[in-house]
Design a protein around this motif. Sequence first.
Motif, PDB file in Angstrom:
ATOM      1  N   LEU A 482      -1.510 -11.204 -32.821  1.00 17.07           N
ATOM      2  CA  LEU A 482      -1.707 -10.697 -31.476  1.00 17.07           C
ATOM      3  C   LEU A 482      -0.802  -9.500 -31.183  1.00 17.07           C
ATOM      4  O   LEU A 482       0.357  -9.456 -31.597  1.00 17.07           O
ATOM      5  N   LYS A 483      -1.366  -8.556 -30.441  1.00 16.43           N
ATOM      6  CA  LYS A 483      -0.608  -7.398 -29.987  1.00 16.43           C
ATOM      7  C   LYS A 483      -0.062  -7.663 -28.584  1.00 16.43           C
ATOM      8  O   LYS A 483      -0.671  -8.402 -27.809  1.00 16.43           O
ATOM      9  N   PRO A 484       1.064  -7.062 -28.238  1.00 19.11           N
ATOM     10  CA  PRO A 484       1.565  -7.190 -26.866  1.00 19.11           C
ATOM     11  C   PRO A 484       0.575  -6.595 -25.868  1.00 19.11           C
ATOM     12  O   PRO A 484      -0.125  -5.625 -26.165  1.00 19.11           O
ATOM     13  N   GLU A 485       0.537  -7.177 -24.691  1.00 20.24           N
ATOM     14  CA  GLU A 485      -0.322  -6.684 -23.621  1.00 20.24           C
ATOM     15  C   GLU A 485       0.406  -5.602 -22.818  1.00 20.24           C
ATOM     16  O   GLU A 485       1.614  -5.701 -22.592  1.00 20.24           O
ATOM     17  N   THR A 486      -0.312  -4.605 -22.383  1.00 18.58           N
ATOM     18  CA  THR A 486       0.254  -3.561 -21.535  1.00 18.58           C
ATOM     19  C   THR A 486      -0.662  -3.355 -20.336  1.00 18.58           C
ATOM     20  O   THR A 486      -1.865  -3.652 -20.391  1.00 18.58           O
ATOM     21  N   SER A 487      -0.093  -2.849 -19.260  1.00 17.06           N
ATOM     22  CA  SER A 487      -0.892  -2.651 -18.053  1.00 17.06           C
ATOM     23  C   SER A 487      -0.381  -1.455 -17.269  1.00 17.06           C
ATOM     24  O   SER A 487       0.784  -1.075 -17.366  1.00 17.06           O
ATOM     25  N   THR A 488      -1.272  -0.897 -16.482  1.00 16.85           N
ATOM     26  CA  THR A 488      -0.936   0.116 -15.489  1.00 16.85           C
ATOM     27  C   THR A 488      -1.560  -0.316 -14.169  1.00 16.85           C
ATOM     28  O   THR A 488      -2.760  -0.592 -14.112  1.00 16.85           O
ATOM     29  N   SER A 489      -0.742  -0.392 -13.130  1.00 14.88           N
ATOM     30  CA  SER A 489      -1.211  -0.871 -11.833  1.00 14.88           C
ATOM     31  C   SER A 489      -1.006   0.195 -10.773  1.00 14.88           C
ATOM     32  O   SER A 489       0.045   0.845 -10.721  1.00 14.88           O
ATOM     33  N   ILE A 490      -2.013   0.378  -9.931  1.00  9.53           N
ATOM     34  CA  ILE A 490      -1.949   1.306  -8.811  1.00  9.53           C
ATOM     35  C   ILE A 490      -2.284   0.539  -7.535  1.00  9.53           C
ATOM     36  O   ILE A 490      -3.284  -0.177  -7.480  1.00  9.53           O
ATOM     37  N   ASN A 491      -1.429   0.668  -6.523  1.00  9.48           N
ATOM     38  CA  ASN A 491      -1.670   0.079  -5.215  1.00  9.48           C
ATOM     39  C   ASN A 491      -1.470   1.148  -4.158  1.00  9.48           C
ATOM     40  O   ASN A 491      -0.504   1.926  -4.230  1.00  9.48           O
ATOM     41  N   ALA A 492      -2.344   1.200  -3.178  1.00 11.48           N
ATOM     42  CA  ALA A 492      -2.204   2.145  -2.073  1.00 11.48           C
ATOM     43  C   ALA A 492      -2.790   1.520  -0.815  1.00 11.48           C
ATOM     44  O   ALA A 492      -3.778   0.777  -0.877  1.00 11.48           O
ATOM     45  N   GLY A 493      -2.166   1.809   0.326  1.00 16.58           N
ATOM     46  CA  GLY A 493      -2.668   1.236   1.562  1.00 16.58           C
ATOM     47  C   GLY A 493      -1.966   1.791   2.777  1.00 16.58           C
ATOM     48  O   GLY A 493      -1.090   2.654   2.686  1.00 16.58           O
ATOM     49  N   PHE A 494      -2.345   1.261   3.950  1.00 16.38           N
ATOM     50  CA  PHE A 494      -1.743   1.710   5.204  1.00 16.38           C
ATOM     51  C   PHE A 494      -1.566   0.527   6.146  1.00 16.38           C
ATOM     52  O   PHE A 494      -2.218  -0.522   6.004  1.00 16.38           O
ATOM     53  N   THR A 495      -0.679   0.702   7.108  1.00 14.95           N
ATOM     54  CA  THR A 495      -0.465  -0.261   8.181  1.00 14.95           C
ATOM     55  C   THR A 495      -0.610   0.471   9.503  1.00 14.95           C
ATOM     56  O   THR A 495      -0.008   1.525   9.709  1.00 14.95           O
ATOM     57  N   LEU A 496      -1.408  -0.102  10.400  1.00 10.84           N
ATOM     58  CA  LEU A 496      -1.694   0.517  11.684  1.00 10.84           C
ATOM     59  C   LEU A 496      -1.377  -0.462  12.806  1.00 10.84           C
ATOM     60  O   LEU A 496      -1.851  -1.605  12.800  1.00 10.84           O
ATOM     61  N   HIS A 497      -0.561  -0.020  13.763  1.00 10.55           N
ATOM     62  CA  HIS A 497      -0.239  -0.816  14.938  1.00 10.55           C
ATOM     63  C   HIS A 497      -1.025  -0.263  16.126  1.00 10.55           C
ATOM     64  O   HIS A 497      -0.841   0.891  16.523  1.00 10.55           O
ATOM     65  N   THR A 498      -1.905  -1.081  16.670  1.00 10.09           N
ATOM     66  CA  THR A 498      -2.671  -0.692  17.851  1.00 10.09           C
ATOM     67  C   THR A 498      -2.089  -1.454  19.038  1.00 10.09           C
ATOM     68  O   THR A 498      -2.467  -2.594  19.291  1.00 10.09           O
ATOM     69  N   GLY A 499      -1.161  -0.828  19.710  1.00  6.95           N
ATOM     70  CA  GLY A 499      -0.434  -1.524  20.760  1.00  6.95           C
ATOM     71  C   GLY A 499       0.735  -2.276  20.163  1.00  6.95           C
ATOM     72  O   GLY A 499       0.992  -2.254  18.958  1.00  6.95           O
ATOM     73  N   SER A 500       1.454  -2.972  21.000  1.00 15.54           N
ATOM     74  CA  SER A 500       2.662  -3.679  20.562  1.00 15.54           C
ATOM     75  C   SER A 500       2.372  -5.056  19.993  1.00 15.54           C
ATOM     76  O   SER A 500       3.279  -5.698  19.467  1.00 15.54           O
ATOM     77  N   HIS A 501       1.123  -5.521  20.069  1.00 16.21           N
ATOM     78  CA  HIS A 501       0.821  -6.894  19.679  1.00 16.21           C
ATOM     79  C   HIS A 501      -0.191  -7.016  18.544  1.00 16.21           C
ATOM     80  O   HIS A 501      -0.488  -8.129  18.127  1.00 16.21           O
ATOM     81  N   MET A 502      -0.713  -5.898  18.052  1.00 12.80           N
ATOM     82  CA  MET A 502      -1.755  -5.990  17.029  1.00 12.80           C
ATOM     83  C   MET A 502      -1.408  -5.096  15.842  1.00 12.80           C
ATOM     84  O   MET A 502      -0.941  -3.972  16.004  1.00 12.80           O
ATOM     85  N   GLU A 503      -1.656  -5.617  14.638  1.00 13.59           N
ATOM     86  CA  GLU A 503      -1.378  -4.884  13.408  1.00 13.59           C
ATOM     87  C   GLU A 503      -2.567  -5.010  12.468  1.00 13.59           C
ATOM     88  O   GLU A 503      -3.121  -6.098  12.285  1.00 13.59           O
ATOM     89  N   TRP A 504      -2.931  -3.882  11.839  1.00 14.06           N
ATOM     90  CA  TRP A 504      -3.995  -3.842  10.845  1.00 14.06           C
ATOM     91  C   TRP A 504      -3.406  -3.346   9.533  1.00 14.06           C
ATOM     92  O   TRP A 504      -2.598  -2.422   9.512  1.00 14.06           O
ATOM     93  N   GLN A 505      -3.823  -3.956   8.439  1.00  9.75           N
ATOM     94  CA  GLN A 505      -3.405  -3.519   7.115  1.00  9.75           C
ATOM     95  C   GLN A 505      -4.631  -3.431   6.210  1.00  9.75           C
ATOM     96  O   GLN A 505      -5.532  -4.268   6.295  1.00  9.75           O
ATOM     97  N   ALA A 506      -4.640  -2.439   5.348  1.00 10.32           N
ATOM     98  CA  ALA A 506      -5.719  -2.306   4.372  1.00 10.32           C
ATOM     99  C   ALA A 506      -5.181  -1.566   3.158  1.00 10.32           C
ATOM    100  O   ALA A 506      -4.283  -0.726   3.275  1.00 10.32           O
ATOM    101  N   GLY A 507      -5.713  -1.906   2.007  1.00  7.44           N
ATOM    102  CA  GLY A 507      -5.250  -1.258   0.785  1.00  7.44           C
ATOM    103  C   GLY A 507      -6.220  -1.486  -0.351  1.00  7.44           C
ATOM    104  O   GLY A 507      -7.113  -2.340  -0.285  1.00  7.44           O
ATOM    105  N   ALA A 508      -6.034  -0.710  -1.392  1.00  8.13           N
ATOM    106  CA  ALA A 508      -6.846  -0.826  -2.603  1.00  8.13           C
ATOM    107  C   ALA A 508      -5.921  -0.945  -3.803  1.00  8.13           C
ATOM    108  O   ALA A 508      -4.777  -0.472  -3.773  1.00  8.13           O
ATOM    109  N   PHE A 509      -6.398  -1.595  -4.848  1.00 14.57           N
ATOM    110  CA  PHE A 509      -5.600  -1.763  -6.057  1.00 14.57           C
ATOM    111  C   PHE A 509      -6.483  -1.619  -7.280  1.00 14.57           C
ATOM    112  O   PHE A 509      -7.696  -1.862  -7.232  1.00 14.57           O
TER     113      PHE A 509
END
Length: 713
Positions: A482-509
């Motif tokens: 067996l050969k060693p496993e290798t990986s490359t990972s990419i994550n990107a996203g944003f956080t949005l606060h709509t008012g003082s009581h609500m938060e939205w998050q979204a991202g892709a990987f």
Amino acid sequence: MHIQRSLLLPCLLACAAASAQAPRADSSPAVRTLRTHEVTDNPLRKSDDLITIGQQTAPTLVISRKSIELAGSRRLDEVLREQTGMAIVPDLGSGNRSVGIQLQGFSSEYVLILIDGQPMTGRLAGNFDLSRIGVGDVERIEVIKGAASSLYGSEALGGVINIITRQAVRKAQASAGLRFGTYQTTDANLSAEMPFKNNKGFVSVSGNFYKTDGFNANTAYLKEGKTSPPYTSFSGQARGQWRFNDRTSLQARVRAAGRQSEMFRSYGAQPFHDNLREKDINAGLNLRSQASRTTTLLARYYYTGYDTRQTVILQENGRLLQENDFYQQIHRLEVQAENRPDNLPLVFLGGIGADRQSYNNPGSDILRAMSGYFAYLQGEYAYSEKFRMTAGFRYDGNTDYGGRLNLSAGALFKPTQWLSFRASLGNGFKPPTYAQMYQVFTNITQGYTVIGAHNFAEKAAELKAAGTIAQVWDNAAQIALLKPETSTSINAGFTLHTGSHMEWQAGAFMHRLRHLINTEQVGIMRNGQQLFSYINIDRVIMRGVEAGWKFAITPNLQLSAGYQLLDARNSAVTDSIRQKSSRYATVRTPDGIRPATTKDYFGLPNRSRHMGSLQAAWAHPRWGLGASFRGTYRGKYGFLDVDNNGYIDNYDVFVKGYALLYVSVQKTLLRKRLTLHLGVDNIGGYTDYLMPSQPGRVFMAGAEWHFIRKEKN
């Protein structure tokens, strides 16, 4: 490489000495921003480890002690099963006695489990059993999603789960709790902690007893016995700290646990007794010093060991049908250094270390040991309060597989107070495990056999001569070192606060893996069951999106929801279907066999395309009353390739999509000294024989007595 290892520590120490002479004015806003990362009331912070979750630009999650208590969770798997993008999966190779975690499509082998920053061991078949860990003494759980190998090492290709126990003790207190419920489940906890010498030191101890009678999720085929076996477990932990002065402290911790399971099973023929015993111990010693105003040093030694023994005996004649012994231990020595230069918006974190791992199968001819060494360095730069970026590297070396350099980079951009963007890139490297290389394992309850790739030809020949293997398929010719496993990972996203009581998050990987070690059927046993081994897959891609939403309707009522879309597939399968390769060229449908297309390929087994979660938490402090409602959804996922065309197609065996609901209520009495708890898991009572570790409806009730009221965190 030996020269580089020998020079790194002096370089770090020289950096520390130089920084001690640097000017100490904190004039720039960026420097003041970095200083907010420190805990100003105590130079020892809230964690022993210099590596913290705040240094990550990858997606992170922190599960608080308050959330764990309100949900009434008892074991680690019960906490994680309700989080977005995290699936609890059974480990059939361990006889259904263990459950692991799947994170953004990565299986359990690629998720590093830590306690207070130190790795846990005991992966009998690559899977770490989360149900081994009680959460009675857990302060919080930190989760990093995606490759984190540049700081945490080779097992962190898919992410990190760091279990943080109580770090600071300010007053003497103790508690005792007892819960009882369905399947004769009993969960008892004791804990006590006490500071001494005017808070210069503290000691804390805790213990847990857990017992369950198990359950049978496959009544159609299993006539007697349980798919999730009964077991009894004990665990104890002790932790202490002594502060020599405001700059130097010594911490020590030890954890010991054991589990025993015994049961009778019968599928209608050859009934048998199944016995399992396992124990593990973890111990660590940390010496931490504030070498200067800008530099912190940490030296630590860590030991972890895991020992298990399983025997299966035929009832009719007492013949030993199966015996599996496994022992693993790790010794690790590490030095970390953190430097925060004055007048510069920079933070440097580096370290070097080495470990020695040994594996043993008593009674067999397998005794293996590997030594590893590593060095890492990460820099963080804060251009302003709105922009922060990190970059780092880690070199991991191994006596069997040489070494590899892993790189990471990330950025956090916050253009306004209500919007922030996050992105990260990381590499990973993971050598094959002992089990994948050498272990021979037969799951007597299912009948299949797994042989390591490095001794497949020899062990398969022995089993064939003994008459247990009926046929070895042509694809077994692909089995190689067996050969060693290798990986490359990419994550990107944003956080949005709509008012003082609500938060939205979204991202892709997106995760690209090379030489993924895959378990593949390579033959048939005499009993008609499968013969498996391990083969490197050249290219695997796992990609998807995650979204989350939080809404604080009132300070005491909060809602949250999350969703993950995942596409995980082997690129070689897609290419083979396009090229009409012999094994992949057709698909068997209810109407007959027809040519296959790429749309027939569902993806990697045991991965759901759709997952979701919903949580509602309510508390009324004046009444001392709290309630929690949670729901999880997991879409259908591939289970078995029945027509042996090399992949899961839409006509194979699937586990159907399902939803699970949970509710819990707790009430405090007698000035918060007594807490009563009632909970119901899996309200709808959903079960599936293809999910042997999923119980039906579970009721749990209990009480906890606080001998001294705990301070608010």
